[in-house]
Design a protein around this motif. Structure first.
Motif, short mmCIF file in Angstrom:
data_model
loop_
_atom_site.label_atom_id
_atom_site.label_comp_id
_atom_site.label_asym_id
_atom_site.label_seq_id
_atom_site.Cartn_x
_atom_site.Cartn_y
_atom_site.Cartn_z
N ALA A 27 0.84 -1.19 0.00
CA ALA A 27 0.00 0.00 0.00
C ALA A 27 0.88 1.25 0.00
CB ALA A 27 -0.89 -0.01 1.23
N PRO A 28 0.38 2.34 -0.55
CA PRO A 28 1.16 3.57 -0.52
C PRO A 28 1.33 4.05 0.92
CG PRO A 28 -1.02 3.98 -1.40
CD PRO A 28 -0.89 2.51 -1.23
N PRO A 29 2.36 4.83 1.17
CA PRO A 29 2.60 5.30 2.54
C PRO A 29 1.47 6.22 3.02
CG PRO A 29 4.10 6.36 1.01
CD PRO A 29 3.35 5.32 0.24
N ARG A 30 1.12 6.10 4.27
CA ARG A 30 0.10 6.95 4.90
C ARG A 30 0.68 7.53 6.19
NH1 ARG A 30 -3.31 8.21 1.25
NH2 ARG A 30 -4.33 6.49 0.27
N LEU A 31 0.44 8.80 6.41
CA LEU A 31 0.88 9.45 7.63
C LEU A 31 -0.33 9.65 8.54
CD1 LEU A 31 3.29 12.17 6.19
CD2 LEU A 31 3.85 9.90 7.07
N THR A 32 -0.09 9.61 9.83
CA THR A 32 -1.15 9.82 10.80
C THR A 32 -1.13 11.28 11.23
OG1 THR A 32 -0.85 7.57 11.58
CG2 THR A 32 -2.07 9.06 13.01
N LEU A 33 -2.30 11.91 11.19
CA LEU A 33 -2.38 13.30 11.63
C LEU A 33 -2.21 13.37 13.14
CD1 LEU A 33 -5.38 14.72 9.58
CD2 LEU A 33 -3.01 15.44 9.46
N PRO A 34 -1.44 14.33 13.62
CA PRO A 34 -1.31 14.51 15.07
C PRO A 34 -2.67 14.90 15.67
CG PRO A 34 0.37 15.73 13.89
CD PRO A 34 -0.59 15.22 12.88
N MET A 35 -2.88 14.58 16.94
CA MET A 35 -4.14 14.88 17.60
C MET A 35 -4.44 16.38 17.60
SD MET A 35 -5.78 12.22 18.28
CE MET A 35 -7.09 13.07 19.16
N GLU A 36 -3.41 17.21 17.66
CA GLU A 36 -3.64 18.65 17.64
C GLU A 36 -4.31 19.10 16.35
OE1 GLU A 36 -0.64 17.28 18.19
OE2 GLU A 36 -0.44 17.57 20.33
N ALA A 37 -4.03 18.41 15.25
CA ALA A 37 -4.60 18.78 13.97
C ALA A 37 -6.01 18.22 13.78
CB ALA A 37 -3.70 18.28 12.83
N VAL A 38 -6.37 17.21 14.54
CA VAL A 38 -7.67 16.57 14.40
C VAL A 38 -8.70 17.17 15.36
CG1 VAL A 38 -8.87 14.36 14.57
CG2 VAL A 38 -6.57 14.44 13.66
N ALA A 89 -2.01 27.15 14.25
CA ALA A 89 -0.85 26.25 14.28
C ALA A 89 -1.27 24.82 14.00
CB ALA A 89 -0.14 26.35 15.63
N ALA A 90 -2.42 24.39 14.52
CA ALA A 90 -2.93 23.04 14.26
C ALA A 90 -3.30 22.87 12.79
CB ALA A 90 -4.13 22.75 15.15
N ARG A 91 -3.90 23.89 12.20
CA ARG A 91 -4.24 23.85 10.78
C ARG A 91 -2.99 23.75 9.93
NH1 ARG A 91 -3.36 26.56 6.75
NH2 ARG A 91 -2.42 28.19 8.00
N LYS A 92 -1.98 24.52 10.29
CA LYS A 92 -0.70 24.49 9.56
C LYS A 92 -0.06 23.10 9.67
CE LYS A 92 3.75 26.79 9.23
NZ LYS A 92 4.67 27.75 9.81
N LEU A 93 -0.14 22.50 10.86
CA LEU A 93 0.40 21.15 11.06
C LEU A 93 -0.34 20.14 10.19
CD1 LEU A 93 2.34 19.33 12.66
CD2 LEU A 93 0.58 19.19 14.42
N ALA A 94 -1.66 20.26 10.08
CA ALA A 94 -2.45 19.35 9.26
C ALA A 94 -2.08 19.50 7.78
CB ALA A 94 -3.94 19.61 9.46
N VAL A 95 -1.90 20.73 7.33
CA VAL A 95 -1.54 20.97 5.93
C VAL A 95 -0.15 20.42 5.63
CG1 VAL A 95 -1.02 22.78 4.24
CG2 VAL A 95 -3.09 22.93 5.62
N GLU A 96 0.80 20.65 6.54
CA GLU A 96 2.16 20.13 6.35
C GLU A 96 2.17 18.60 6.31
OE1 GLU A 96 4.41 21.87 9.51
OE2 GLU A 96 4.61 23.80 8.49
N LEU A 125 0.72 17.49 2.90
CA LEU A 125 1.69 17.69 1.81
C LEU A 125 2.83 16.68 1.89
CD1 LEU A 125 1.84 21.60 1.67
CD2 LEU A 125 0.62 20.04 0.13
N ALA A 126 3.28 16.35 3.10
CA ALA A 126 4.33 15.35 3.26
C ALA A 126 3.83 13.97 2.82
CB ALA A 126 4.80 15.30 4.72
N GLU A 127 2.58 13.66 3.13
CA GLU A 127 2.02 12.37 2.70
C GLU A 127 1.92 12.31 1.19
OE1 GLU A 127 -1.39 9.93 4.57
OE2 GLU A 127 -2.32 11.19 3.05
N ARG A 128 1.46 13.38 0.57
CA ARG A 128 1.37 13.39 -0.90
C ARG A 128 2.74 13.23 -1.54
NH1 ARG A 128 -3.10 18.13 -2.06
NH2 ARG A 128 -4.90 16.92 -1.36
N LYS A 129 3.76 13.89 -0.98
CA LYS A 129 5.11 13.75 -1.52
C LYS A 129 5.61 12.32 -1.35
CE LYS A 129 9.79 15.65 -1.30
NZ LYS A 129 10.31 14.46 -1.87
N ALA A 130 5.32 11.70 -0.20
CA ALA A 130 5.75 10.32 0.03
C ALA A 130 5.06 9.38 -0.95
CB ALA A 130 5.45 9.91 1.47
N ILE A 131 3.78 9.61 -1.23
CA ILE A 131 3.06 8.77 -2.19
C ILE A 131 3.62 8.98 -3.59
CG2 ILE A 131 0.82 8.44 -3.33
CD1 ILE A 131 -0.47 8.93 -0.58
#
Length: 98
Positions: free
Chosen positions: A31-42, A75-82, A85-91
């Motif tokens: 499966a393609p790589p998946r990142l878990t969102l931190p609780m602060e972003a959720v 800051a939580a929104r910025k963390l979610a966006v980062e 984007l990191a997950e999309r780059k990894a995929i």
């Protein structure tokens, strides 16, 4: 018209190669790589509210608290966006490596 022996052997070789490729498993079942969102972003953002009959001190306290809460929410929104984007780059990197 007779078939040359070399033609027959080439035909058999092509058929066996085609059959071998058709029976081979897929290249990758990973499966393609998946990142878990931190609780602060959720977690939903909390905002302070005024009491039913606020005083000037209540207004100033809530104003300062909301400023701090909005900064934390941003800051939580910025963390979610980062993370997204990191997950999309990894995929994309994973797909390029296939």
């Amino acid at each position: 018209m007779p078939i040359a022996p070399s033609t027959l052997s080439v035909l058999v070789a092509c058929m066996s190669l085609t059959a071998a490729c058709a029976a081979s498993p897929p290249i990758s079942t990973a499966a393609p790589p998946r990142l878990t969102l931190p609780m602060e972003a959720v977690r939903p953002c909390a905002l302070a509210t005024l009491a039913t009959e606020p005083t000037l001190a209540d207004l100033e306290t809530v104003y300062a608290a909301r400023g701090q809460q909005i900064a934390a929410c941003d800051a939580a929104r910025k963390l979610a966006v980062e993370t997204l984007l990191a997950e999309r780059k990894a995929i994309d990197d994973w797909l390029a490596g296939l």
